[in-house]
Structures are given as C-alpha cells and as structure tokens.
Design a protein around this motif. Structure first.
Motif, PDB file in Angstrom:
ATOM      1  N   GLN A 191       0.922  -1.148   0.152  1.00 26.76           N
ATOM      2  CA  GLN A 191       0.250   0.202   0.044  1.00 26.76           C
ATOM      3  C   GLN A 191       1.000   1.238  -0.004  1.00 26.76           C
ATOM      4  OE1 GLN A 191      -0.802   2.257   2.960  1.00 26.76           O
ATOM      5  NE2 GLN A 191      -1.868   3.546   1.264  1.00 26.76           N
TER       6      GLN A 191
ATOM      7  N   SER B   2      -4.929   2.288  -3.598  1.00 29.18           N
ATOM      8  CA  SER B   2      -4.245   2.390  -2.294  1.00 29.18           C
ATOM      9  C   SER B   2      -4.932   3.004  -1.078  1.00 29.18           C
ATOM     10  CB  SER B   2      -2.947   3.540  -2.594  1.00 29.18           C
ATOM     11  OG  SER B   2      -2.830   4.284  -1.388  1.00 29.18           O
TER      12      SER B   2
ATOM     13  N   LEU C  65      -7.144  -0.073  -0.099  1.00 31.75           N
ATOM     14  CA  LEU C  65      -6.422  -1.008   0.739  1.00 31.75           C
ATOM     15  C   LEU C  65      -6.359  -0.568   2.077  1.00 31.75           C
ATOM     16  CD1 LEU C  65      -3.476  -2.499  -1.517  1.00 31.75           C
ATOM     17  CD2 LEU C  65      -5.295  -3.599  -0.269  1.00 31.75           C
ATOM     18  N   GLU C  66      -5.768   0.708   2.134  1.00 25.75           N
ATOM     19  CA  GLU C  66      -5.440   1.500   3.624  1.00 25.75           C
ATOM     20  C   GLU C  66      -6.482   1.345   4.565  1.00 25.75           C
ATOM     21  OE1 GLU C  66      -4.560   4.492   6.568  1.00 25.75           O
ATOM     22  OE2 GLU C  66      -6.345   4.346   5.160  1.00 25.75           O
TER      23      GLU C  66
END
Lengths: 420, 390
Positions: free
Chosen positions: A53, A83, A86-87
C-alpha cells in the motif's frame, strides 16, 4: 431463546437450547485453533500488504505529478484509489480491530494506528468495535443499521422523511468518510441539544475530527497539487485526489452495505438482549445478522476481507487473511444446523441492499399492494401520507395493512384450492 | 541563591519570549518548515514510515540492526553479528543490549551481553546460548535468518571495568554469565590469526577468572579463556560441577589467595551472586555484579495486582477479571464490550503473568526482557503477582 422474528418462519425455531450451546462450543474451538496457529506467515502477510500500500501510494502520487498527461492521470488516479481502499479496508479496519495486536509490534497495533479517514481511530473504535460488534443488528442499539438516517427494517416506524432515503443513501456513499465521522460523533443528536447538555468531551471530539479534516484536505488539495505546479498539473492532481477519495467512499460504502443490509439478513429487537444472552445466542445473532460477498482473492483483499462478514462478525479479532479458511468450517456448521448462510457475488448483494433501501423508504405494504393498474391511486395515497399529519398517516397505514391482509388471505385460499 | 544586592540580577526572560530556535540561526527554522511540509504530505503517517521501506538503518530511524552472520560456538550456542543502525551510540565492553526479534510473528525482547569490544567494522555481536524452553534463544541460535532486521535499544549496563587503565581483578562467571566477561577480555586481548595480541593499554591488567560450568563440553567460550590463559594474559580457574562439585564461595580465598587485593566482577545465576555478595560483604571486599534473568514466574491462580498510576493494590482471585476487580474497588477503567472483542480495555502489563479466562492462555511480561505487554482487562485474570501501568 432470545431471537424473535417477525417473519412467518423463525429461522432458528428448529434449534434447541442445547444445539445453540453446541454451536457456541464449536465456534469457540474454531477460534482457538486459528488463534493458536497464528505465526510468521500471518505477520509476513500484513507487513506485505502495508508495504504494498505504501509503495502504491508513493508511486501513484509520483505519477500524478505529471497528471496533465491523461494516461498519467488515469494511472495515478486508479493507483491512488486502490491504495486508499487497501489502507482503509484490509489494513486500517483490521488493525483497529486488534487483529494484529498479537504481533506486539507497536507500529501495527490497535492502540497506536491512525488511518487515512477523517474519523479518528479512537472514536471509530468505540462506535464500531464496541457498539456495532457487540449489539450487531439490534434495532435501536446498533446504529450501524441505517446510521441513524435510514429505515432498514419493517419494524421501524415509517416517517415521511424516509421517502428520500435512497437519495440520502447515495449522498452518504459519496461523502462516506464524513458521514462516518458525523455518525461517530452522533452529530445530529448532539447538535440538537443545548451546549451544556452535550456529553462531556464532545467539543474535544469535534475538534479532533476538524483537525483531521484540515490535515487531509491540506494533503490532498493543497500540498500534492502544489508539488504538481512544477509540471503544470496542479488542477489535474487535485481532481485525481478528489476522484480517488470519492471512489474509496463509494467502494467502502458498498462493501459495508453488503455486510448487514441485504434482503435476508435478520435484525433483532432490543428486548432480545436480555441479561441471559449466552455465548451461543450471541454467536447466532452474528451468524444471522451478517452477509458475505463471494468472489476472487483480489475481491476479498479489496473488501478488507469484509466479504467474509459472517466470519468477521463471529471472530472480529482474528487476522483477516485467515477468514477464507475459517469460512469453510463456518459454512459447514451453518449447513449442519440448517441455517441460512447468506452469500452472493458483489453485484447482486449491492442490488439487494439498495432494493431494501428503496422498499423501506415506502410505507409497509405499499409495494405489495401496488400494481400498474392502481399506480395513480397509490401515488395519490403516498402523497397524502407524505404530506398528511400523524392521524392521516395512521389511518392510511391501517388501510394499507388491511389491503395486504386481504391479499394474503386470497393467496392462501388459492393455494389451498390448487393443493386440493 | 547567593547573589548579593550589589550585583544586578538579569530578569529571567518570560517564557513566551524564549524561542528555542533563537540561537540556532535560520537554517534549522527552514529545516523545521521543510519537515512540517513533508509531514503534511504524508499524514496520517510520518515521513519515517515511508523512509523505513528503503533505509531502515538510516540516521534518525528507530534503532534497528541487520543480522550479518550467525556462527556456532557449541552445539547450542552461537555468536550473532549485527550491523546496527547509524544512530548506534557505541558501547563499553561488559554492557548489554536489548534485542527485539520477531519469533513466529511475535516481537520478543531479550537482553544479551555484547561479546566484542567496539569493533573496527562498527558491527556488534552477541553470543546466545539456547536455554531449555527459551523461545528467543532457540530462534537466534538455530533458525535466525541472516539478513533479517532486529530491533535494538542503546547499550546499557553498569557491569564494566571500573578503570580502563588497569588494576587487579577477579572475574567470577557461571553459565552464560561468561558473555559480558568475554566482551571485556576480547577488548583487552584481541585474538588474531597468529594468536593473542598484546596491546599497550592492556599491560597493567592482572586478571583471574573463575569460570563455572556444569561440565567441560557445555562451556561456551572455554577455548577463548584457555587461549588467554595459555598466552599468560589471564589466570583461568575452570570449575566443572560434574568433576569438582558445586562451587562453594568460601573456597575462593584458597583458590585466589590475593582476592582481597582484587575487585571482583561476577555474573551468573542469582544463587551464586547472592552467596558471593554475602561472602564479600562479610570480608569487606569490593564486588560488581550483573544478573541476566529474573527468576521465571510460575503461573498461579490469582495474585496481588499493583495498579501503578492509580496507586492501588488489589488481591484478585483467579476467576475474577482485572476489569471487574478494579471497578469493584472504585477505579475508573476504560472498557468496551467486556467480551474480549473490541480492544477498548487494553492496558500495559509491566510485570507478571495473566490468564485469558476464555481459554486459559497465559501472557507474561518480564521487565527488561519483554517490556510492557498490552493486555485486555475484561478477559484477563492474574496468574501470580502483577504490575499494571494504569
């Protein structure tokens, strides 16, 4: 038994008290087995996701420095969106559940993690981990049901304002991270109160949220566009950040809707939370109050493994990368005890959730009694219900209820005739 | 204050007037701004979180080290050479370092003596003996991956030569207690391919070593001690339990007749150190000791729990959770679901062992080793005496 259903068939009527106790024991055993086998591979997994990430975010932001060129804009925006997802999902949500606390790495710990979301970790851990996960799907206790702005169950009284809830839900999806922050603060409820009646620390919490909003806005709409000035890509970078935030909001909202909103998910009443709710009863509530999304491994990672919502609700503190293997055992248990394991692919699941939002935006019985032929008349009735006072609403609702009852009786009769 | 009335006393500047950067010129201020700007670009993470991906050993990073080599010393002991991060401040022979290493995904901290003096290549080394049930020591000795990162703390410890210029010393070591002593001796008498090297700065040292081990083959670093003895640098008295019987500290004056002229440095198990302490106190002899391991906590049922910040001590039985007991005693505790789900009740356990009431799992915190471990008060009950930071 604690679960009361308003459905014709109680989905757990066939389970005895002993059955439920046995289900509890079996689930405890599954939990223990996974907890005992956590190790190096799991630790490597979360570290890999976190590193991925971070590289992805850096690379995307790097590419966006040249976002004046359309291919760079597209590449950077897609990368940044992934990203951010995902974070929030596979990393933030799961770390904040304490799923990785066992590693004793102070940097990947529920007590220290701060995520890319305007609601501070601390506030979210309270509203989500404590309130939502303990009181899952209890109307009036679990505010995640409708976030206090939507009607999600027939048992909730219908008010005229619910007519706009599909629009409301869409707006909430677009600004989801802000919606969550407002929700964690119980903003609506608290702002209505006079200042001195608000809970202790409310002003402090609001300040924290404002600080985070300011920081995130500065990062996404000032600093990074500022860096892109060099290549003349400032506006494009700003737009890319806006889109990435929007994509992330829409995606997380959709995934979360799939967890508890689809048709077929059970909701429960406050009274069910009697003092004797056993561990087995609690497990049953989690099992029937959640829904899964089926799909590929990539899908599971992008949903933060909340695609395994049932498993997550049974064992919120087990590492997310293990839910797929837990699912096999849990599903077998559902089958063994003849329970409905609610799992569909993403699109039907999202459709189902939205369908419910639309259906419940209307008074009970409205859709059931509406046909093409009587549509104008029904719309007139709806207008009266929306604009009328309490008494009119009550009278018209009674009318609708009676109509539904008559229709059902007729269907039942014809069934008998057919059977005969 | 001894200022006389005739002396003008400069008024102390008001706190608000003091700019901590006032004397440091323009550059740091520019740098501070640059740092702030970078932080604003990386929020909610810190710039360091990104830099750690590329250069975990850079200056300014958290103190870490990379394992360069693992060399077996005996069947169950190995020397591990570590390249420390740029901010490693060095050490004095005899000091130890706390190492945090991930075993089976769990970060565990242990203290190990540094077994070389400061080295030319700037690396540090520790020598680890795999102890029975020692999770970390077994990992380090037998399956430690070369190239992996470990976490470090700055070197610490008072167990060092009191005078770098020389003197008469008696060193008493037992078991892995030999490691800090080896660190000191290697610093004084380095070994090259051609044998023990004589250094000018070491010639004023007169050292006798009593080395105690269960048996000869078990004795790590025996080769080094024997080589130093053979080269005449130290006098070695090796004592093996299986041939000589257990060491009686009262025999020391007969083994080392001039013990009274020497400063004794001792490192080993608690029993030996206690006996030595008592003996030396009786004879008025100087003694410097180092003990590695606090005696292992035996997990029991319930125990005395000290809540440090609240200054409350409670007797809690093995069936009551820490949360319930503390609330019962009128303490304000943070808590959430009370089912072990939400992690709302985490507090640092500084010392002791607690039992997870759901499944009996034990969690232990050892000061100086594991560091504080965060535990959930809502599902934990003491399994022996505990200290909690709350």
């Amino acid at each position: 038994m604690t679960v009361i259903q308003n459905k014709d068939a109680n989905p757990i009527a066939h389970l005895s008290k002993e059955d439920i106790a046995e289900i509890g024991r079996k689930l405890d055993a599954i939990r223990q087995e996974v907890a005992d086998s956590r190790g190096e591979k799991d630790a490597a997994y979360i570290r890999r996701v976190i590193a991925t990430q971070r590289y992805l975010e850096m690379a995307s932001r790097g590419v966006l420095l040249f976002s004046k060129f359309p291919p760079a804009w597209i590449l950077g925006t897609v990368g940044l969106s992934v990203s951010k997802i995902l974070e929030n999902m596979e990393i933030g949500h799961n770390v904040l559940h304490g799923q990785w606390d066992w590693m004793r790495d102070p940097k990947i710990h529920s007590s220290t993690w701060e995520w890319d979301n305007v609601t501070p970790s601390e506030a979210w851990k309270h509203s989500h981990n404590e309130v939502h996960h303990t009181y899952t799907n209890i109307v009036g206790k679990d505010n995640d049901l409708g976030y206090g702005i939507m009607r999600v169950d027939e048992d909730q009284k219908w008010y005229p304002m619910y007519i706009v809830q599909p629009a409301w839900n869409f707006i909430n999806a677009c600004f989801f991270q802000y919606g969550i922050a407002a929700y964690d603060l119980e903003l609506g409820k608290n702002l209505k109160k006079p200042k001195d009646k608000r809970p202790e620390g409310f002003a402090e919490e609001v300040k924290k949220v404002k600080t985070k909003i300011r920081k995130h806005m500065t990062r996404d709409y000032v600093i990074h566009p500022g860096l892109s000035l060099v290549t003349g890509s400032a506006l494009e970078t700003m737009a890319a950040n806006l889109v990435a935030n929007w994509v992330r909001n829409m995606w997380t909202h959709s995934v979360i809707m799939c967890g508890h909103f689809p048709e077929g998910v059970e909701t429960f009443e406050k009274e069910m939370l009697d003092e004797d709710e056993s561990r087995g009863d609690w497990y049953i509530r989690q099992m029937l109050g959640s829904a899964n999304i089926s799909g590929s491994k990539a899908m599971h990672i992008m949903t933060g493994n909340l695609s395994h919502q049932i498993e997550h609700h049974l064992f919120p503190d087990l590492p997310s990368n293990r839910y797929a293997e837990i699912r096999v055992k849990v599903k077998a248990l559902f089958e063994e005890y003849d329970l409905n394991y609610l799992e569909r692919p993403l699109v039907p699941q999202v459709y189902s959730a939205w369908h419910k939002v639309f259906r419940l935006s209307l008074p009970n019985g409205f859709t059931e009694t509406t046909t093409v032929k009587n549509l104008p008349k029904q719309l007139g009735l709806l207008t009266k219900m929306v604009t009328g006072d309490k008494r009119t609403r009550r009278a018209l609702q009674a009318h609708l209820d009676a109509k539904v009852a008559r229709k059902r009786a007729k269907v039942a009769k014809s069934d008998v005739t057919t059977a005969a | 204050m001894t200022a006389t009335a005739s002396e003008p006393i400069a008024p102390a500047p008001a706190a608000a007037d003091v700019d901590p950067r006032a004397n440091s010129g323009r550059k740091p201020r520019l740098r501070d701004r640059a740092v702030k700007l970078v932080e604003a670009a990386t929020t909610p993470l810190m710039p360091a979180d990104y830099m750690d991906l590329f250069a975990p050993l850079r200056p300014g990073a958290e103190l870490r080290g990379r394992i360069i080599s693992v060399t077996p010393e005996t069947a169950d002991a190995a020397t591990i050479v570590i390249r420390p991060g740029a901010d490693w401040a060095g050490h004095v022979p005899g000091q130890y370092v706390r190492v945090g290493i991930d075993v089976e995904g769990v970060r565990l901290w242990r203290a190990y003596s540094l077994t070389h003096g400061p080295r030319g290549d700037k690396n540090i080394s520790i020598t680890v003996k795999a102890v029975p049930d020692g999770v970390v020591s077994h990992h380090l000795v037998h399956r430690c991956p070369v190239g992996s990162l470990v976490h470090l703390e700055p070197a610490a410890g008072e167990f060092v030569m009191p005078d770098v210029n020389g003197g008469k010393y008696l060193m008493v070591t037992a078991g892995s207690g030999v490691t800090p002593v080896i660190g000191m001796l290697r610093n004084l008498f380095p070994v090259a391919d051609s044998g023990v090297v004589s250094l000018d700065r070491s010639k004023n040292f007169d050292i006798t070593v009593i080395h105690v081990a269960p048996s000869e083959p078990d004795s790590i670093f025996l080769r080094d001690l024997q080589a130093l003895d053979a080269a005449g640098k130290i006098r070695l008295i090796a004592r093996y339990d299986d041939t000589h019987g257990f060491l009686d500290v009262n025999d020391i004056p007969s083994m080392v007749p001039d013990v009274a002229e020497r400063i004794t440095l001792a490192c080993g198990p608690g029993g030996l150190l206690d006996a030595l302490g008592e003996h030396h106190a009786r004879h008025g002899l100087p003694l410097i000791v180092e003990q590695f391991r606090t005696s292992r906590v035996e997990a029991g049922e319930g125990g005395t729990v000290v809540f440090e910040k609240s200054d409350v001590t409670l007797e809690i039985d093995g069936a009551t959770t820490l949360l319930d007991a503390a609330e019962e005693a009128g303490m304000l505790m943070r808590s959430g679901c009370r089912m072990g789900l939400c992690m709302g009740c985490l507090v640092p356990l500084e010392e002791g062992t607690v039992r997870d009431l759901r499944n009996g799992d034990l969690t232990t915190a050892v000061p100086g080793e594991s560091g504080a471990v965060k535990i959930q008060t809502c599902i934990s009950s003491p399994a022996g005496p505990c200290r909690i930071s709350k």
